[in-house]
Design a protein around this motif. Sequence first.
Motif, mmCIF file in Angstrom:
data_model
loop_
_atom_site.group_PDB
_atom_site.id
_atom_site.type_symbol
_atom_site.label_atom_id
_atom_site.label_comp_id
_atom_site.label_asym_id
_atom_site.label_seq_id
_atom_site.Cartn_x
_atom_site.Cartn_y
_atom_site.Cartn_z
ATOM 1 N N ASP A 1 3.183 10.295 8.345
ATOM 2 C CA ASP A 1 2.178 10.460 7.024
ATOM 3 C C ASP A 1 0.807 9.285 7.594
ATOM 4 O OD1 ASP A 1 4.295 8.046 5.970
ATOM 5 O OD2 ASP A 1 2.952 9.333 4.153
ATOM 6 N N ILE A 2 1.208 7.788 7.760
ATOM 7 C CA ILE A 2 0.409 7.059 7.593
ATOM 8 C C ILE A 2 0.060 7.008 9.097
ATOM 9 C CG2 ILE A 2 0.311 4.192 8.221
ATOM 10 C CD1 ILE A 2 2.273 4.304 5.354
ATOM 11 N N PHE A 3 1.156 6.841 10.351
ATOM 12 C CA PHE A 3 0.370 7.343 11.336
ATOM 13 C C PHE A 3 -0.546 7.970 11.612
ATOM 14 C CE2 PHE A 3 4.241 4.924 11.843
ATOM 15 C CZ PHE A 3 3.744 3.343 12.338
ATOM 16 N N ASN B 1 -0.940 0.680 2.588
ATOM 17 C CA ASN B 1 0.310 -0.329 3.086
ATOM 18 C C ASN B 1 0.331 -0.319 4.547
ATOM 19 O OD1 ASN B 1 0.520 -2.808 2.810
ATOM 20 N ND2 ASN B 1 2.969 -2.571 2.799
ATOM 21 N N GLY B 2 -1.051 0.884 5.260
ATOM 22 C CA GLY B 2 -0.690 1.224 6.045
ATOM 23 C C GLY B 2 -1.071 0.131 7.600
ATOM 24 N N TYR B 3 -2.115 -1.261 7.439
ATOM 25 C CA TYR B 3 -2.326 -2.049 8.427
ATOM 26 C C TYR B 3 -0.588 -3.369 8.131
ATOM 27 C CZ TYR B 3 -7.169 -1.235 7.456
ATOM 28 O OH TYR B 3 -8.139 -0.451 7.216
ATOM 29 N N ALA B 4 0.055 -3.373 7.012
ATOM 30 C CA ALA B 4 1.459 -3.861 7.703
ATOM 31 C C ALA B 4 2.626 -3.407 7.778
ATOM 32 C CB ALA B 4 1.393 -4.721 6.342
ATOM 33 N N CYS B 5 2.527 -1.980 8.207
ATOM 34 C CA CYS B 5 3.359 -0.498 8.274
ATOM 35 C C CYS B 5 4.057 -1.320 9.462
ATOM 36 C CB CYS B 5 2.195 0.652 8.181
ATOM 37 S SG CYS B 5 3.692 1.915 8.661
ATOM 38 N N LYS B 6 3.789 -1.629 10.287
ATOM 39 C CA LYS B 6 4.697 -2.259 11.511
ATOM 40 C C LYS B 6 5.071 -3.666 11.080
ATOM 41 C CE LYS B 6 2.642 0.544 15.322
ATOM 42 N NZ LYS B 6 1.905 1.278 16.849
ATOM 43 N N SER B 7 4.526 -3.999 10.415
ATOM 44 C CA SER B 7 5.767 -5.604 10.201
ATOM 45 C C SER B 7 6.285 -5.352 9.138
ATOM 46 C CB SER B 7 4.652 -6.789 9.905
ATOM 47 O OG SER B 7 3.434 -6.216 8.742
#
Length: 641
Positions: free
Chosen positions: A92-94, A133-139
């Motif tokens: 959903d975030i992507f 928190n989309g900007y930190a999602c992958k981390s």
Amino acid sequence: MILACQNINKAFGTNVILKDASFHIEEKEKAAIVGINGAGKSTLLKIIMKQIPADSGEVILAKDRTIGYLAQHEAVSSGNSIYEELLEVKQDIFELERHIRTLELQMKSQSGGELEQTLELYNRLNTEFEQKNGYACKSEIVGVLKGLGFTEDEFSKQVDTLSGGQKTRVALGKLLLAKPDLILLDEPTNHLDMQSIAWLENFLINYSGAVIIVAHDRYFLNRVVSKVIEIDHAKATTFLGNYSAYSEKKAQLRDSQLKAWMNQQREIKHQQEVIDKLKSFNREKSIKRAESREKMLEKMEVLDRPDTEVQELKLSLEPRFPSGNDVLRVEGLAKSFGDHTLFTDLDFEIKRGERVALIGNNGTGKTTILKIINELLAADAGSFTLGSKVCIGYYDQEHHVLHMEKTLFEEISDDYPTLTNTEIRNVLAAFLFTGDDVFKRISDLSGGERGRVSLAKLMLSEANFLILDEPTNHLDILSKEILEQALNRYTGTVFYVSHDRYFINQTATRILELTGNTLVNYIGNYDYYLEKKDELTKIYVPSATEEETASLPSSSAETAGKLTWQQQKEEQARIRKRQNELKKTEDRIHVLEVRDKEIDELMMQEEVFTNVAKCVELNKEKTAINEELEQLYERWEELAE
């Protein structure tokens, strides 16, 4: 309140699992469900998840709240890589990010009202993206994977090629990333090493939602939960506090219930004796008084006797004869599998009476060391020497020492042919196998049942050197406590691998950590290990990380790298001796300072300062105290450096 269970009842045939079980979970609360194996803990979680129906009662989840569940052997299955599998949780975030990028492209060719409308939508979606928190999602995904013990080179592995334990860890990672309002975890630590368990503890402690955990890891429960729900004889009782607080309150409750029952029984007996005596007088007045007392007894609500005879293992470990003082010496041990080096040039020794725990992350080679010592596996280099009269008893977590085709009775009788049928049945009964259970095949037993058979064989072996590989796996908390007591009473020597930190804390006199392809020695239990880990890792494994190596002076790093096993032991013994001497020095300084102050107060008293002989005596004592104090102060400074 996020969850309420009200009067839950569940039975399988005549076996009542839950009877009027009621409890509630508050927002953000961390709670444990405990009880012996078969008490109904997993059943209760499945009822909450509506996977199986309750016979009666109600489960109420607060409105608009989400719930997530990790079953005991849950595993994911897909053609995705590990990383892709966890990415799915954040789709959903992507999707939101893709929508934002599309709007950015659209705005380049828009103007006027259309641009204003798109900009409004863009700002709204951007705010939502930040809130999620989309900007930190992958981390965040990478952090969870690493926390659960996956290395970056494993991220690309296909899920379908993973082991059962790895698939369970992937399922746990997906659940944690989904962040439901309430998480239910059934034995989440089973497939995690110590480092991953510690990471999960911190994750759950700081988790913004509520958590219900079923686990046998008491150290884990102590750190995470603030409420314990005990299922005992189908009843659910709630205790506030962590596991240690529950254990203490449970013992107090059992004692008070037993005292209340004994007092009531004493009172009933007394009243019955009075009634019998009154009737024996054979007087009308006495008989009436006896009848009045009988009516009082009939109205009394008789308490049930507390169940103090809990069915439990009867484990007694005792060597047939003592070994020599030197039990095991390992020198230059090395082992690799293909290009993967587990350890090189390992040196250590174990003395009679020690209980040594071997710890380390999964895959470092702990079980391999045990197998080499038991001659089940050959070392690539190095050797080991057993001391005089050493007789090994081996407990294997995979139970290879058991014969799957045999019955329980045959497993014992074939290895111990001198035992009579009655003796064999008594041994098996001590490990909770009664009646026709003794004719079950080993292959048909659960992991916990096989563990009990292995422990029975260990008890019969009368060995003086026990080598145990994950002895607490599949044991419930009560059985673990019984094993702890048996090992602490055992007069032989114990060398074991375990990730059960509470068990290690209760039983270990020394810890060996396998890290950086070498061993670090800790002369103490798990609490001591935690206290000294950072300090000693920097000294003995300076190459563990580049940062640690850089933080040491170059000469110090070189010297530390060259320290032998014997030097490690001597250095730690020297440190412990210095710490003890420092404590004694501080105690002596305190005693002398107190006495010096007492003399000053005495010298101010008239009966003393008018007595010349007494003044001279006290003055001499004060001078001696000051001289000794000067020496002690100097010594304290040396020791405290």
